[in-house]
Design a protein around this motif. Structure first.
Motif, mmCIF file in Angstrom:
data_model
loop_
_atom_site.group_PDB
_atom_site.id
_atom_site.type_symbol
_atom_site.label_atom_id
_atom_site.label_comp_id
_atom_site.label_asym_id
_atom_site.label_seq_id
_atom_site.Cartn_x
_atom_site.Cartn_y
_atom_site.Cartn_z
ATOM 1 N N MET B 1 0.846 -1.192 0.000
ATOM 2 C CA MET B 1 0.000 0.000 0.000
ATOM 3 C C MET B 1 0.887 1.250 0.000
ATOM 4 N N SER B 2 0.540 2.214 -0.829
ATOM 5 C CA SER B 2 1.364 3.433 -0.895
ATOM 6 C C SER B 2 1.174 4.288 0.368
ATOM 7 N N GLN B 3 2.166 5.160 0.612
ATOM 8 C CA GLN B 3 2.106 6.019 1.800
ATOM 9 C C GLN B 3 0.855 6.906 1.774
ATOM 10 N N LYS B 4 0.512 7.386 0.562
ATOM 11 C CA LYS B 4 -0.653 8.266 0.431
ATOM 12 C C LYS B 4 -1.930 7.538 0.877
ATOM 13 N N LYS B 5 -2.050 6.266 0.438
ATOM 14 C CA LYS B 5 -3.235 5.482 0.816
ATOM 15 C C LYS B 5 -3.282 5.239 2.328
ATOM 16 N N ARG B 6 -2.111 4.998 2.893
ATOM 17 C CA ARG B 6 -2.036 4.771 4.349
ATOM 18 C C ARG B 6 -2.496 6.010 5.109
ATOM 19 N N ILE B 7 -2.049 7.182 4.624
ATOM 20 C CA ILE B 7 -2.429 8.442 5.283
ATOM 21 C C ILE B 7 -3.941 8.664 5.173
ATOM 22 N N ILE B 8 -4.483 8.399 3.997
ATOM 23 C CA ILE B 8 -5.943 8.559 3.803
ATOM 24 C C ILE B 8 -6.690 7.599 4.732
ATOM 25 N N LEU B 9 -6.168 6.376 4.842
ATOM 26 C CA LEU B 9 -6.788 5.373 5.714
ATOM 27 C C LEU B 9 -6.762 5.837 7.177
ATOM 28 N N ALA B 10 -5.634 6.424 7.593
ATOM 29 C CA ALA B 10 -5.502 6.903 8.978
ATOM 30 C C ALA B 10 -6.474 8.046 9.251
ATOM 31 N N VAL B 11 -6.582 8.975 8.302
ATOM 32 C CA VAL B 11 -7.524 10.100 8.470
ATOM 33 C C VAL B 11 -8.957 9.565 8.557
ATOM 34 N N GLY B 12 -9.272 8.591 7.688
ATOM 35 C CA GLY B 12 -10.602 7.981 7.717
ATOM 36 C C GLY B 12 -10.878 7.308 9.053
ATOM 37 N N LEU B 13 -9.861 6.635 9.580
ATOM 38 C CA LEU B 13 -9.988 5.939 10.869
ATOM 39 C C LEU B 13 -10.307 6.944 11.985
ATOM 40 N N ILE B 14 -9.608 8.078 11.960
ATOM 41 C CA ILE B 14 -9.838 9.114 12.988
ATOM 42 C C ILE B 14 -11.275 9.639 12.883
ATOM 43 N N ILE B 15 -11.714 9.903 11.656
ATOM 44 C CA ILE B 15 -13.084 10.425 11.453
ATOM 45 C C ILE B 15 -14.115 9.416 11.956
ATOM 46 N N VAL B 16 -13.903 8.142 11.633
ATOM 47 C CA VAL B 16 -14.845 7.096 12.072
ATOM 48 C C VAL B 16 -14.886 7.029 13.603
ATOM 49 N N LEU B 17 -13.712 7.065 14.246
ATOM 50 C CA LEU B 17 -13.664 6.978 15.708
ATOM 51 C C LEU B 17 -14.403 8.152 16.355
ATOM 52 N N VAL B 18 -14.176 9.361 15.819
ATOM 53 C CA VAL B 18 -14.856 10.549 16.366
ATOM 54 C C VAL B 18 -16.367 10.405 16.184
ATOM 55 N N ALA B 19 -16.791 9.949 15.014
ATOM 56 C CA ALA B 19 -18.221 9.784 14.743
ATOM 57 C C ALA B 19 -18.838 8.748 15.680
ATOM 58 N N VAL B 20 -18.107 7.661 15.945
ATOM 59 C CA VAL B 20 -18.620 6.617 16.838
ATOM 60 C C VAL B 20 -18.807 7.176 18.251
ATOM 61 N N VAL B 21 -17.811 7.937 18.738
ATOM 62 C CA VAL B 21 -17.904 8.516 20.091
ATOM 63 C C VAL B 21 -19.104 9.460 20.181
ATOM 64 N N LEU B 22 -19.225 10.358 19.209
ATOM 65 C CA LEU B 22 -20.335 11.321 19.237
ATOM 66 C C LEU B 22 -21.690 10.609 19.122
ATOM 67 N N GLY B 23 -21.735 9.570 18.297
ATOM 68 C CA GLY B 23 -22.968 8.805 18.128
ATOM 69 C C GLY B 23 -23.371 8.101 19.410
ATOM 70 N N LEU B 24 -22.409 7.443 20.045
ATOM 71 C CA LEU B 24 -22.699 6.729 21.291
ATOM 72 C C LEU B 24 -23.109 7.699 22.402
ATOM 73 N N GLU B 25 -22.456 8.879 22.444
ATOM 74 C CA GLU B 25 -22.795 9.866 23.471
ATOM 75 C C GLU B 25 -24.216 10.401 23.256
ATOM 76 N N SER B 26 -24.570 10.558 21.993
ATOM 77 C CA SER B 26 -25.921 11.024 21.680
ATOM 78 C C SER B 26 -26.960 9.988 22.110
ATOM 79 N N LEU B 27 -26.613 8.712 21.885
ATOM 80 C CA LEU B 27 -27.494 7.609 22.293
ATOM 81 C C LEU B 27 -27.636 7.589 23.814
ATOM 82 N N ARG B 28 -26.518 7.821 24.497
ATOM 83 C CA ARG B 28 -26.529 7.833 25.966
ATOM 84 C C ARG B 28 -27.413 8.983 26.476
#
Lengths: 181, 165
Positions: B1-28
């Motif tokens: 996997m190219s470095q660019k793809k890895r960076i995009i994957l990492a940014v996507g991972l961060i966005i998903v994690l933030v969305a999961v936290v906010l979603g769960l907090e909203s549910l709570r």
């Protein structure tokens, strides 16, 4: 005889980085009323540690050892278990991020590693709060503000670490270190 | 996997994690809202007297109150927030409060509580105040000897009870 994964020299160096994190946490008090602002120096130290000892698990080692030190020194607002796990989470987060991203001398990589590592700490604190039934944020968007603050300070810390690595490399520190091993 | 793809994957991972936290907090928030008094909104701190809900401390009401700060003696950290004195004045006619009136601040998640008299709260020098914690909850701190170190503070306050002595 089976070769040890970390040499004694590397273990000493990593332990010194762990102590540096705890000392910085105690001594460096930034006059900023924002959550997670300690990530600025924390992630910088982590990034440097992972390059000084460029082996998988180095950051986790620093995280766990600094967590043990911090626990015994009574640091943290939410009890010793929370302190131990949140410090460890930073190290594990950094290791996982480095597995994905590679060399932290690339400033973009260092910044992202800083963000992921620091966000791992936030996740632990948030999870502990949610599990223990902590009240919801008093201020609207309090959690979002906290998340943004953690991400920004993680990024700045990672960037600072990356710049430090470049400066150390330019000064010939890693060549010197290679001779010492 | 190219470095660019890895960076995009990492940014996507961060966005998903933030969305999961906010979603769960909203549910709570939705789950907590179901369990609470209908007149309280998630995040509000209720003030009770004899089981009766007298007020709900919320961030909108505190926005126009002056924030104060002091540096705690134990760790040298700045504690910043709103004096309980000013908060009570916002909701009640405090001139009717007797000095011996007790205020119990409690945190159900921490299983901690402390009782303070109005005399202690009404003295501005004591700095009995709510500090806003990193995750947006309120922490009761003070310069009072019984409330001046971290172990004595009441973090995540979620209830105030007024008791006539």
């Amino acid at each position: 005889m089976k070769k040890k994964y970390f040499s004694t020299f590397q273990l000493i160096v990593l332990t010194l980085f762990s102590a540096l994190i705890v000392a910085a946490k105690i001594a460096l008090r930034l006059p900023i009323q924002l959550p997670g602002h300690s990530g600025l120096f924390w992630m910088a130290i982590m990034i440097v540690a992972t390059r000084v000892v460029p082996k998988k698990g180095a950051a986790s080692f620093v995280g766990i050892v600094s967590g043990i030190m911090a626990t015994f020194m009574g640091l943290g607002d939410f009890g010793s278990l929370n302190t131990l796990i949140s410090y460890s989470a930073i190290g594990i987060g950094v290791d996982l991020a480095l597995l994905l991203l590679g060399n932290p001398e690339n400033l973009v990589v260092a910044t992202l590693v800083g963000i992921i590592g620091h966000f791992a700490k936030f996740l632990v604190k948030w999870a502990f709060g949610a599990i223990s039934g902590a009240p919801l944020g008093f201020v609207a968007l309090g959690l979002a503000r906290s998340i943004i603050s953690y991400l920004v300070f993680g990024a700045l810390g990672g960037l600072l670490g990356g710049l430090t690595l470049l400066a150390l490399k330019k000064a010939g520190f890693f060549a010197y270190l290679a001779e010492k091993k | 996997m190219s470095q660019k793809k890895r960076i995009i994957l990492a940014v996507g991972l961060i966005i998903v994690l933030v969305a999961v936290v906010l979603g769960l907090e909203s549910l709570r928030a939705k789950i907590i809202a179901k369990d609470r008094d209908v007149s309280l909104n998630p995040g509000d701190i209720p003030v009770y007297k004899d089981g009766e809900l007298l007020a709900a401390v919320n961030s909108e009401d505190l926005a126009d109150l002056q924030m104060v700060q002091f540096t705690d003696a134990e760790q040298g950290k700045v504690q910043e927030g709103w004096l309980i004195l000013n908060i009570m004045e916002k909701y009640f006619e405090t001139r009717h409060f007797s000095d011996s009136l007790q205020f119990v601040f409690s945190s159900s998640s921490r299983n901690k509580s402390i009782a303070l008299s109005w005399e202690e709260i009404a003295e501005p020098e004591n700095m009995v105040m709510f500090d806003l914690s990193g995750r947006g909850t309120l922490k009761l701190v003070s310069k009072l000897e019984k409330l001046d170190v971290r172990d004595e503070w009441v973090q995540d306050v979620d209830r105030i009870e007024i008791i006539e002595p």
